[in-house]
Enzyme design. Structure first.
Site, short mmCIF file in Angstrom:
data_model
loop_
_atom_site.label_atom_id
_atom_site.label_comp_id
_atom_site.label_asym_id
_atom_site.label_seq_id
_atom_site.Cartn_x
_atom_site.Cartn_y
_atom_site.Cartn_z
N LYS A 1 -9.45 17.89 -51.52
CA LYS A 1 -9.42 18.05 -50.06
C LYS A 1 -8.02 18.05 -49.48
O LYS A 1 -7.10 17.41 -49.99
CB LYS A 1 -10.20 16.91 -49.40
CG LYS A 1 -11.70 17.06 -49.62
CD LYS A 1 -12.30 18.07 -48.68
CE LYS A 1 -12.79 17.36 -47.45
NZ LYS A 1 -13.49 18.26 -46.56
N ASN B 1 0.82 -1.22 0.00
CA ASN B 1 0.00 0.00 0.00
C ASN B 1 0.85 1.27 0.00
O ASN B 1 0.59 2.20 -0.76
CB ASN B 1 -0.95 0.00 1.21
CG ASN B 1 -1.94 -1.16 1.14
OD1 ASN B 1 -2.06 -1.81 0.10
ND2 ASN B 1 -2.66 -1.39 2.22
N ASN C 1 -7.13 18.06 -45.45
CA ASN C 1 -7.73 18.16 -44.12
C ASN C 1 -6.68 18.32 -43.03
O ASN C 1 -5.67 17.63 -43.05
CB ASN C 1 -8.56 16.90 -43.83
CG ASN C 1 -9.69 16.72 -44.82
OD1 ASN C 1 -10.32 17.70 -45.22
ND2 ASN C 1 -9.93 15.49 -45.22
N SER D 1 -8.52 13.30 -49.14
CA SER D 1 -9.73 12.50 -49.10
C SER D 1 -9.65 11.43 -50.18
O SER D 1 -9.07 11.65 -51.24
CB SER D 1 -10.94 13.40 -49.34
OG SER D 1 -12.02 12.63 -49.84
N HIS E 1 -17.19 36.60 -30.06
CA HIS E 1 -18.38 35.90 -30.57
C HIS E 1 -18.14 35.31 -31.96
O HIS E 1 -19.09 35.08 -32.70
CB HIS E 1 -19.61 36.81 -30.61
CG HIS E 1 -19.80 37.65 -29.38
ND1 HIS E 1 -20.65 37.29 -28.35
CD2 HIS E 1 -19.24 38.81 -29.00
CE1 HIS E 1 -20.60 38.21 -27.40
NE2 HIS E 1 -19.75 39.15 -27.77
N TYR F 1 -6.66 2.35 2.23
CA TYR F 1 -6.50 1.78 0.89
C TYR F 1 -7.69 0.91 0.53
O TYR F 1 -8.23 0.18 1.37
CB TYR F 1 -5.20 0.93 0.84
CG TYR F 1 -5.01 0.25 -0.51
CD1 TYR F 1 -4.45 0.93 -1.57
CD2 TYR F 1 -5.45 -1.06 -0.71
CE1 TYR F 1 -4.30 0.33 -2.82
CE2 TYR F 1 -5.31 -1.67 -1.96
CZ TYR F 1 -4.74 -0.98 -3.01
OH TYR F 1 -4.61 -1.58 -4.23
N GLU G 1 -7.40 18.26 -35.82
CA GLU G 1 -8.69 17.67 -35.42
C GLU G 1 -8.49 16.61 -34.35
O GLU G 1 -9.28 16.47 -33.42
CB GLU G 1 -9.38 17.05 -36.63
CG GLU G 1 -9.82 18.07 -37.66
CD GLU G 1 -10.24 17.39 -38.96
OE1 GLU G 1 -11.38 16.91 -39.01
OE2 GLU G 1 -9.42 17.32 -39.88
N LYS H 1 -4.13 3.99 -12.13
CA LYS H 1 -2.96 4.08 -13.00
C LYS H 1 -3.28 4.30 -14.47
O LYS H 1 -2.65 5.13 -15.13
CB LYS H 1 -2.09 2.83 -12.84
CG LYS H 1 -1.36 2.83 -11.51
CD LYS H 1 -0.84 1.47 -11.15
CE LYS H 1 -0.79 1.31 -9.65
NZ LYS H 1 -2.15 1.25 -9.02
N1 ARG Z 1 -1.59 -3.47 -7.40
C1 ARG Z 1 -2.01 -2.72 -6.26
C2 ARG Z 1 -2.40 -1.31 -6.69
O1 ARG Z 1 -2.07 -0.97 -7.77
C3 ARG Z 1 -0.92 -2.64 -5.26
C4 ARG Z 1 -1.38 -2.53 -3.85
C5 ARG Z 1 -2.06 -3.78 -3.43
N2 ARG Z 1 -2.33 -3.75 -2.04
C6 ARG Z 1 -3.09 -4.68 -1.50
N3 ARG Z 1 -3.31 -4.57 -0.23
N4 ARG Z 1 -3.64 -5.62 -2.21
O2 ARG Z 1 -3.05 -0.59 -5.98
#
Ligand code: ARG
Length: 460
Positions: free
Chosen positions: A284, A111, A286, A278, A157, A318, A291, A326
């Protein structure tokens, strides 16, 4: 089989389905360098504090370096059964150095480990992002210098408002990016605290030195509260917030380019390298890259939204939900890197149609404000009266289908008898922009100075 890392109390291992939903190694392997760095700092500290024997510690440090080498050489076999980067690294360490590897996890939990790794990753990313934005500012400033006195219509505007200079326009974007870099610096300063040593959530009974590990990892200090340390993802939210703002800025600029590239505006062309054609319409051309920058802003806003929603119902401390932090962070970072590169390249290579811009700068009675200002300055009219008189002249010109400068002196005097020949000077777009010398105004001489100042403020 039960997990070798946490399987002590289990009779059976996880199902394939559990493994599939549980594993984060597919994406968190990107944290490998941070994970190894965090482990090395922790190991050195454990040794110095006499918490683990020196010979084991030295083996661990050496083994971690070998793991790092293997990963960087592409020789490391990541295993989903080992869930995440932390367990993959530790498992390989054990294969390399034997049971002494098991001492590394003393006074630590995944954690605080994952919180540390992700902070380190976000910190590196903020530094890279700052450099990329700085590069784009350099491109904008260079083009602004080149076009400091090219006149174009300015809009409010999306209606023609007053003439401005192209250099002034480009520097406006440079200011936006400057604020973005300020937000990066704020985020970095606030996030730079080490959660390592918070352990699972409560701290540890071992005599660890959190100041030491914080310093080794380049953090300003350890975090203050162990519960908060493992549950805090504000740094990721702040990163995603500033990322979303940057994406929106890039998108606004991209939208401007898309408009300017249309035949209706015809203010610029995106160079061939960043355009496509195109398959059916041979004429065209583009501005696809612009975009896509505009489109990808949606992803980054989505990344911020995902994490906000993932966190909103989580009690301390946690929760496994937090593993979902992530992918949005990585996606936003990758997307921005690509978009900033593309946008910078388009800025560098844009072909501005300054002829057309100049021709359009006077369309739509854009010097009407100059006329009203002249009435105030020379005839000492109150501005509201001058506004009214000018409005009547605009109407007269509009009815006749001509520009303000095409009205005869007699016609002008029929509305305001005091008007003299001198009025025609202020009706030209060049004179209009030249007169805008107030602080931050669009006059070419201001823009020349603003270019120098921008170089000092942003590029030094
Ligand atoms: N893979 C977990 C995460 O990305 C890591 C931490 C996991 N901790 C646990 N108590 N299972 O958060």
């Amino acid at each position: 089989a039960t997990s070798s890392i946490w399987g002590g109390r289990f009779a059976a291992g996880p199902s394939a389905l559990m493994e599939a939903i549980n594993a984060s190694i597919g994406f968190d392997q990107r944290l490998y360098a941070q994970d190894v760095a965090g482990s090395k700092a922790h190991c050195v500290m454990l040794k110095n504090q006499g918490i683990i024997p020196e010979d084991d510690a030295l083996k661990i440090l050496d083994g971690l370096d070998r793991v790092l080498d293997e990963i960087e050489a592409g020789e490391f076999a990541f295993s989903p059964a080992l869930e995440d980067i932390h367990m993959n690294v530790e498992n390989r360490l054990r294969e390399l150095i034997g049971d002494g590897a098991g001492r590394l996890h003393t006074a630590r939990s995944r954690n605080d480990q994952v919180a540390t790794d992700l902070r380190l990753w976000v910190r590196d990313t903020l530094d890279g992002l700052d450099g990329a934005l700085k590069g784009m500012q350099r491109d904008l400033i260079d083009r602004a210098r080149e076009h400091h006195d090219d006149v174009m219509p300015g809009f409010t505007h999306l209606q023609a408002a007053q003439p401005v200079t192209l250099g002034h326009y480009l520097l406006a974007y440079c200011e936006m990016l400057g604020r973005d870099r300020g937000r990066i610096a704020d985020c970095r300063a606030r996030m730079n605290e080490s959660p390592l040593g918070a352990a699972a959530l409560a701290g540890t009974s071992f005599p660890i030195d959190r100041l030491d590990t914080a310093r080794r990892l380049g953090f300003d200090r350890p975090t203050a509260n162990s519960l908060d340390s493992v549950s805090d993802r504000d740094f990721a939210l702040e990163f995603l917030s500033l990322a979303a703002i940057i994406a929106v800025h890039l998108s606004r600029m991209a939208e401007e380019f898309v408009l300017w590239c249309s035949a209706q505006f015809n203010f610029m062309r995106v160079s061939d390298e960043y355009s496509t054609g195109s398959s059916i319409m041979p004429q065209k051309r583009n501005p696809d890259a612009a975009e896509l920058v505009r489109g990808k802003a949606g992803r980054v806003i989505g990344d911020l939204t995902s994490l906000l929603v993932a966190l909103k119902g989580l009690p301390l401390s946690y929760g496994k939900d937090m593993q979902e932090d992530k992918e949005p962070v990585f996606d936003a970072a990758d997307t921005l890197e690509l978009c900033i590169s593309a946008m910078s390249a388009m800025v560098r290579t844009a072909i501005f149609n300054t002829e057309r811009m100049k021709k359009d700068a006077g369309k739509g009675f854009t010097t009407a404000t100059d006329l009203a200002d002249w009435l105030v300055r020379v005839l000492a009219m109150p501005f509201r009266d001058a506004h009214h008189v000018t409005g009547a002249l605009v109407k007269m010109a509009e009815d006749k289908g001509v520009g303000l400068e095409d009205l005869s002196l007699g016609e002008m005097q029929s509305v305001a008898p005091g008007i003299t020949e001198e009025i025609y000077n202020v009706l030209g777009v060049e004179n209009s922009v030249k007169s805008r010398t107030s602080h931050g105004g669009t006059a070419p001489e201001n823009v020349r100075r603003a270019v120098d100042e921008a170089r000092r403020r942003f590029l030094d």
